[in-house]
Design an enzyme around this catalytic site. Structure first.
Site, mmCIF file in Angstrom:
data_model
loop_
_atom_site.group_PDB
_atom_site.id
_atom_site.type_symbol
_atom_site.label_atom_id
_atom_site.label_comp_id
_atom_site.label_asym_id
_atom_site.label_seq_id
_atom_site.Cartn_x
_atom_site.Cartn_y
_atom_site.Cartn_z
ATOM 1 N N LYS A 67 -9.628 -2.055 1.919
ATOM 2 C CA LYS A 67 -9.142 -1.006 2.424
ATOM 3 C C LYS A 67 -9.838 0.403 2.060
ATOM 4 C CE LYS A 67 -6.346 -3.335 4.760
ATOM 5 N NZ LYS A 67 -6.443 -3.976 6.300
ATOM 6 N N ARG B 147 1.806 -12.145 -0.369
ATOM 7 C CA ARG B 147 0.414 -12.301 -0.147
ATOM 8 C C ARG B 147 -0.222 -13.659 -0.636
ATOM 9 N NH1 ARG B 147 -1.939 -8.267 3.472
ATOM 10 N NH2 ARG B 147 -0.370 -6.674 3.388
ATOM 11 N N ASP C 194 -9.754 -9.361 9.253
ATOM 12 C CA ASP C 194 -9.189 -8.153 9.184
ATOM 13 C C ASP C 194 -10.348 -6.961 9.267
ATOM 14 O OD1 ASP C 194 -7.067 -6.538 8.169
ATOM 15 O OD2 ASP C 194 -7.939 -6.082 6.284
ATOM 16 N N HIS D 169 -11.044 -1.842 11.506
ATOM 17 C CA HIS D 169 -10.014 -2.707 11.436
ATOM 18 C C HIS D 169 -9.844 -3.850 12.239
ATOM 19 C CE1 HIS D 169 -5.307 -2.912 9.716
ATOM 20 N NE2 HIS D 169 -6.163 -3.873 9.263
ATOM 21 N N CYS E 119 1.051 -7.841 14.193
ATOM 22 C CA CYS E 119 0.836 -8.357 15.764
ATOM 23 C C CYS E 119 -0.328 -9.556 15.777
ATOM 24 C CB CYS E 119 -0.005 -7.074 16.497
ATOM 25 S SG CYS E 119 0.940 -5.786 16.715
ATOM 26 N N ARG F 154 0.789 -1.056 0.016
ATOM 27 C CA ARG F 154 0.007 -0.034 0.034
ATOM 28 C C ARG F 154 0.801 1.232 -0.012
ATOM 29 N NH1 ARG F 154 -1.887 1.125 4.401
ATOM 30 N NH2 ARG F 154 -1.496 -0.999 5.597
ATOM 31 N N SER G 148 -0.815 -3.918 12.328
ATOM 32 C CA SER G 148 -0.162 -4.735 11.675
ATOM 33 C C SER G 148 1.007 -5.479 12.287
ATOM 34 C CB SER G 148 0.202 -4.295 10.280
ATOM 35 O OG SER G 148 1.211 -3.377 10.466
ATOM 36 N N TYR H 56 -1.076 -3.357 -7.059
ATOM 37 C CA TYR H 56 -1.123 -4.317 -5.761
ATOM 38 C C TYR H 56 -2.278 -4.091 -4.978
ATOM 39 C CZ TYR H 56 -0.136 -5.247 -0.916
ATOM 40 O OH TYR H 56 -0.294 -5.807 0.290
#
Ligand code: OXD
Ligand code: MN
Length: 593
Positions: free
Chosen positions: A211, A371, A280, A231, A255, A74, A253, A202
């Site tokens: 997102k 990914r 997510d 989120h 975690c 991103r 992110s 991407y």
């Protein structure tokens, strides 16, 4: 692919025609979401070299895509919120005036699809027919995007059927252009429910349902319409007597959000099950019964591959056994996939840029942000209610971060406002590996810093206002799996053992267990967390729960600076909370020694 359903909606038709006359594609193809369409897109991508078919014996119906090496993540600095005023976007967003954005991007879109196909991708975020769901239509010149959208959303004729004659749909336009970072912009127009994305191929920049719609535009719509777009993962914990309790959790992110959403309880919790609703994003609305009900707007997982292994997340590994699109991972000589953290590397690989790789190579075989895109239906622990149009009732909301110090393993907020404060101030420490500077806390309120589509202070205000709308609100908790003791050793084992903390959260949410009051929230007694069978010393557990006066004074001071950066929109209630907490920390905790 058919053309008939869409012609019944004149607003949609007119908008597609207008965008097509700007982008000038050779052809416009309406996607129906069928299996035949999927097959034909896959075949043409393989022919053109956009996708490589993996060995069907090792990885059935799975494909590898290598993105342009300049286009692997991103791009927050090229992501804009285009509201009429800069103040509405807030200091947390890059802002561009809507007219400027339209002028700039129209020039880039002009003729951008010459020689290409414009795919019309109607999609639903959320279960079909759910009042919590939203409809979008993405126009894109990338077949890779279509194939990913087909996994990540409910895509095709079903979305057009749900839309009917309505003009209430997100208008998304995407062109890859020449993938030049100089000509890359991701622009959101919340007022007109529109997203324009150019110059990238991407995922997070171009799968516009995720997102862009589900979080940035979604958060704006949520405030306007009185709900929450977050989120957050959603999971259900089923006890041996068959009662399932739903928990939503926000972590920045890196975690372990996907791991937590797919947790397999340890042996000690025989008979317990954890069901994944989402990994997510959560959309949450007040139900008729006064509780907060959540759906996962997505239909698949767009997960970070490196680090995913049979040890860290067996459920994810099962999910990607087939039907998966891999992006920027390494390929084995047998035609399977590999990435760092999966296990020992084979002697030879083709790396994410298509080059030969051996274990002696200096560079990583897979891009760190490689990914997998996999259908959630492949997850053997998928909640039976993941497709329920009503969603699931949320009993607990958890905020967490990666903190080596200060933040205890688990505390519960005193009330909703204090819980909002916990979310508003959450953050993660940078690691030496990432920045060279250890212990710098990056605040990431509710893990929404890159995803809140309007001023963060007003977003906190919306969270506070929700209290009056939810007669039976979920309880709010703060967790920290990452606290370290002397010599840098982890105090809590994490992963599957987080179930022990989850159990306390659930007992508290149902009012089944008492707690001790500390200056920063309700905490468990040591005997309240089941530590049986865990190789953890009592002193380490106590340390993981310790609330240190000096650390908390510094922490609360840092919160003041954080609020200041977010500007005048931060509600005064939060500063009041901060002072209350500070007063209690100063009065109730003895100086550390
Ligand atoms: C994601 C992210 O890809 O949060 O989910 O960046
Ligand atoms: Mn995310």
């Amino acid at each position: 692919m058919n053309d008939t359903a869409a012609t019944k909606n004149p607003t949609l038709r007119a908008w597609v025609d207008a965008m097509a006359s700007m982008c000038k594609p050779d052809r416009v193809v309406w996607c129906d979401g069928s299996e035949a369409e999927r097959r034909s897109l896959l075949d043409s991508c393989v022919r053109e070299g956009t996708l490589e078919r993996l060995n069907p014996e090792l990885r059935p119906d799975s494909y590898l895509h290598r993105s342009n090496p300049n286009d692997v993540a991103r791009v927050e600095h090229l992501t804009f919120i285009c509201t009429p005023t800069r103040e509405e976007a807030g200091p947390n967003n890059h802002w561009m005036a809507p007219a400027d954005a339209i002028a700039k991007l129209s020039a880039l879109y002009d003729g951008a699809m010459r020689g290409r196909t414009m795919y019309v991708v109607p999609y639903v975020m959320g279960p079909l027919g759910s009042p919590l769901s939203k409809i979008g239509v993405e126009l894109t010149d990338s077949a890779y995007v279509v194939l990913n959208m087909r996994i990540m959303t409910r895509m095709g004729t079903a979305a057009l059927d749900m839309l009917g004659q309505s003009d209430d749909f997100n208008r998304g336009l995407h062109s890859t252009l020449d993938c030049n970072p100089e000509r890359r912009f991701i622009c959101h127009f919340p007022q007109t429910n529109t997203i324009w994305s150019v110059g990238s191929g991407y995922g997070g920049n171009v799968l516009l349902g995720k997102k862009c719609l589900a979080l940035r535009i979604g958060s704006y719509l949520g405030r306007k319409e009185g709900w929450l777009a977050e989120h957050m993962l959603i999971l259900g914990v089923e006890s041996p007597d068959g009662q399932t309790t739903y928990v939503a959790a926000a972590f920045p992110s890196a975690c372990g959000k996907t791991n937590f959403a797919m947790l397999i309880p340890p042996k000690r919790f025989d008979g317990w099950k954890v069901w994944t609703v989402g990994d997510d994003i959560a959309w949450m609305r007040v139900g008729d019964d006064g509780r907060l009900w959540a759906i996962n707007p997505e239909a698949g997982y767009f997960g970070v591959a490196p680090g995913t292994s049979l040890q860290s997340n067996p459920r994810a590994m099962q999910t990607i056994e087939r039907d998966t699109i891999f992006t920027n991972v390494a390929r084995t000589d047998e035609g399977d996939i590999w990435w760092e953290g999966m296990g020992a590397p084979p002697p030879h690989l083709i790396d994410w840029q298509g080059r030969d790789w051996t274990p002696e190579s200096k560079e990583k075989a897979a891009h760190p942000n490689a990914r997998f895109t996999a259908p959630m239906a492949n997850n053997r622990a998928l909640s039976p209610f993941a497709e329920d149009p009503r969603g699931v009732p949320i009993s607990a909301i958890v905020f967490g971060g990666r903190r080596a110090t200060t933040v205890p393993l688990i505390v519960q907020s005193f009330n909703w406002t204090h819980g909002v404060y916990m979310g508003a101030t959450m953050g993660s420490e940078t690691t030496a590996a990432a920045t060279g500077q250890v212990g710098i806390v990056r605040r990431d309120p509710m893990a929404m810093l890159p995803f809140c589509g309007y001023d963060m202070g007003s977003y906190f205000g919306h969270w506070l206002d929700m209290a009056a709308r939810i007669p039976s609100p979920p309880k709010i908790f703060m967790v920290n799996w990452f606290r370290k003791g002397e010599g840098g050793k982890w105090l809590w084992p994490g992963y599957t053992e987080n179930m022990r903390v989850l159990k306390w959260i659930i007992d508290r949410a149902h009012g089944r267990i008492s707690a001790v009051e500390t200056p920063i929230g309700w905490a468990p007694r040591e005997s309240d967390i089941d530590l049986a069978g865990l190789n953890i010393e009592a002193a380490d557990f106590a340390e993981s729960m310790r609330i240190d006066r000096d650390e908390w004074k510094a922490e609360l001071q840092d919160h003041a600076g954080h609020f200041e950066k977010l500007g005048a929109g931060v509600p005064p209630e939060l500063e009041l909370q901060r002072r209350l907490l500070l007063a209690r920390v100063e009065r109730d905790l003895s100086a550390s020694g």
